[in-house]
Scaffold this motif. Structure first.
Motif, PDB file in Angstrom:
ATOM      1  N   SER A   4     -36.118 -52.609   4.749  1.00 48.05           N
ATOM      2  CA  SER A   4     -35.383 -51.756   5.671  1.00 48.05           C
ATOM      3  C   SER A   4     -34.003 -52.351   5.952  1.00 48.05           C
ATOM      4  CB  SER A   4     -36.160 -51.619   6.983  1.00 48.05           C
ATOM      5  OG  SER A   4     -36.383 -52.883   7.553  1.00 48.05           O
TER       6      SER A   4
ATOM      7  N   MET B 214     -40.272 -48.984   7.221  1.00 44.40           N
ATOM      8  CA  MET B 214     -38.983 -48.991   7.910  1.00 44.40           C
ATOM      9  C   MET B 214     -39.108 -49.837   9.169  1.00 44.40           C
ATOM     10  SD  MET B 214     -38.846 -45.181   9.688  1.00 44.40           S
ATOM     11  CE  MET B 214     -39.364 -44.292   8.226  1.00 44.40           C
TER      12      MET B 214
ATOM     13  N   GLU C  81     -35.180 -47.964  13.023  1.00 43.28           N
ATOM     14  CA  GLU C  81     -34.987 -46.798  12.149  1.00 43.28           C
ATOM     15  C   GLU C  81     -35.967 -45.678  12.499  1.00 43.28           C
ATOM     16  OE1 GLU C  81     -33.510 -48.794   7.976  1.00 43.28           O
ATOM     17  OE2 GLU C  81     -35.590 -49.083   8.589  1.00 43.28           O
TER      18      GLU C  81
ATOM     19  N   SER D  84     -34.973 -41.979  13.817  1.00 46.02           N
ATOM     20  CA  SER D  84     -35.310 -40.796  13.028  1.00 46.02           C
ATOM     21  C   SER D  84     -35.972 -39.712  13.866  1.00 46.02           C
ATOM     22  CB  SER D  84     -36.243 -41.179  11.865  1.00 46.02           C
ATOM     23  OG  SER D  84     -37.535 -41.550  12.345  1.00 46.02           O
TER      24      SER D  84
END
Length: 461
Positions: free
Chosen positions: A2, A115, A119, A123
């Protein structure tokens, strides 16, 4: 791997409590302010499961463990039942409003890592604050009780405080359609108040078919062997339709089991009362006293449980005929109720806790066994006079013989019990179709249309 989170590019952020106390730090995840109820959880692992637990809907979750995110976020793969394997909601939907941590791991290392926590939150539009003195924050929350709060971010207008408990949170997280999992012989109806996926998995390891219905579904229209009331967020007293439905179920004889909010709903349906706790119980290390009534007296033992609730049952308000099955070892609050005579029980904690401990997972098997025993008892009371037997098999060597033998033995056993039999079998060259085997024989194809026609005509039990 990631993409690492850079503290140099992070915006300044702060958690503001309703009493104007501020905890300054840096933002991560989504770049937006948010308001909610500030709560804390003491678990050292399981942040993917906690963040996707519907019971946290509308809340800003403070993790007390020093570092969060060190093993990243796994993928969205499904298990054999079609449930998201690594999360407590389908597709890994995050239910918390915001996240507060002391230290964020920016470069997680794990073989399942897809991830980073940063992140993942970004998202799904969930903001977080890092580098907060969570030890001081939790001590303050323990004094104040659960507090309203908000996350303000540099470059954004501050948002207003918002009390999520005045909203019908269960209606916001519950399924809107009926869903069925598994193919077992025991039919369990799950009232979805915000059910966790691992709860369904705990049931599906047994001979169970579980049907999940919305929180306000009319359960009187359903055929089931046992009723389960799930966990969920917010104030249980707002769930008036569910309480009314469960009140009807308590007049029946079929087993009922509840978890977390299910404990509160059952109590309210029985005539008891619930109350808002000062700061609730959240974490994986809550000790509970199990009260076990024995012939020699009352035996007690302690179990360690996973919990997530801000409301509790006032057991002193429960009507006669109910017993306290569990209590919290720290504050003596109610952790479980049961009926003295009927197969009704519920617990406030989470026996399905995916990250452990597993001390109370046995409660699922205990309930499934009660459902099985009750179903057998109901079947024994049925007076069966006429049975329809589908005796057809493939009209080929090896197949026809096997079906013929099993079918003829079935007909023989039913006749010995004095039960009238109706046979459907398209193969006339069998022992089953002998005039002495069944009382009536239909030599016709075993198709839905033909079977329905014969059922309409013969009306078997």
């Amino acid at each position: 791997m990631s993409t690492p989170f850079s503290i140099e590019s992070a915006k300044r952020a702060k958690l503001v409590l309703r009493n104007d106390v501020e905890y300054k730090g840096y933002g991560f995840g989504a770049d937006k302010p948010i308001a909610g109820e500030v709560v804390f959880a003491t678990g050292m692992v399981g942040y993917p499961e906690s963040l996707t637990d519907p019971s946290y809907h509308g809340q800003i979750l403070v993790f007390t463990t020093p570092m969060v995110g060190n093993y990243g976020i796994p993928d969205l793969s499904k298990d054999c039942f079609g449930l998201s394997k690594h999360f407590e909601s389908q597709e890994g939907k995050i239910w918390v409003s915001g996240v507060v941590v002391s230290e964020l791991c920016t470069e997680p290392e794990h073989w399942q890592n897809l991830m980073s926590l940063h992140e993942w939150l970004k998202s799904q539009g969930i903001p977080g604050v890092m580098m907060v003195d969570t030890r001081d924050l939790v001590l303050r929350l323990r004094d104040l009780g659960t507090a309203l709060g908000k996350i303000d971010l540099e470059g954004h207008e501050p948002v207003a405080f918002s009390d999520s408990n005045v909203r019908h949170l269960v209606a916001e997280v519950s399924t809107t359609e009926k869903k069925t999992y598994g193919t077992g012989s025991l039919k369990i109806l799950c009232v979805d108040m915000g059910v966790k996926l691992n709860t369904l998995r705990c049931f599906l390891q047994y001979d169970v078919q579980i049907t999940v219905v919305p929180h306000n579904h009319d359960i009187q229209k359903e055929k089931y062997d046992g009723l389960f009331i799930s966990n969920g967020p917010g104030n249980p007293q707002l769930c008036e339709e569910t309480i009314r439905n469960v009140r009807w179920a308590l007049t029946q004889e079929k087993p009922i089991f509840g978890i977390c909010m299910g404990n509160q709903i059952m109590a309210l349906a029985a005539g008891g009362e619930t109350y808002k706790m000062k700061f609730g119980h959240r974490g994986q290390n809550q000790p509970c006293v199990r009260h076990t009534v024995k012939k020699s007296g009352t035996g007690k033992s302690v179990v360690i449980t996973t919990q997530n609730h801000g409301f509790a049952v006032d057991f002193s308000s429960m009507p006669e005929g109910w017993t306290e099955t569990f209590s919290n070892a720290n504050d003596k609050s109610n952790e479980g109720i049961g009926h003295a005579e009927k197969p009704f029980s519920a617990v406030q904690f989470h026996p399905e806790g995916r990250c452990g401990p597993m001390d109370t997972e046995y409660l699922f098997k205990q309930f499934v066994d009660e459902v099985k025993e009750a179903k057998i008892a109901r079947m024994k009371k049925l007076e069966v006079r006429k049975v329809l037997v589908l005796g057809a098999g493939g009209i080929t060597i090896a197949q026809a013989g096997e079906f013929d033998y099993s079918g003829s033995q079935c007909l023989k056993s039913l006749r010995e019990e004095g039960i009238e039999t109706v046979l459907i079998n398209p193969n006339i060259a069998t022992v089953q179709t002998d005039y002495e085997s069944a009382d009536k024989v239909y030599c016709c194809p075993v198709t839905p249309a033909e079977v329905e026609r014969i059922i309409e005509k013969e009306r078997p039990d």
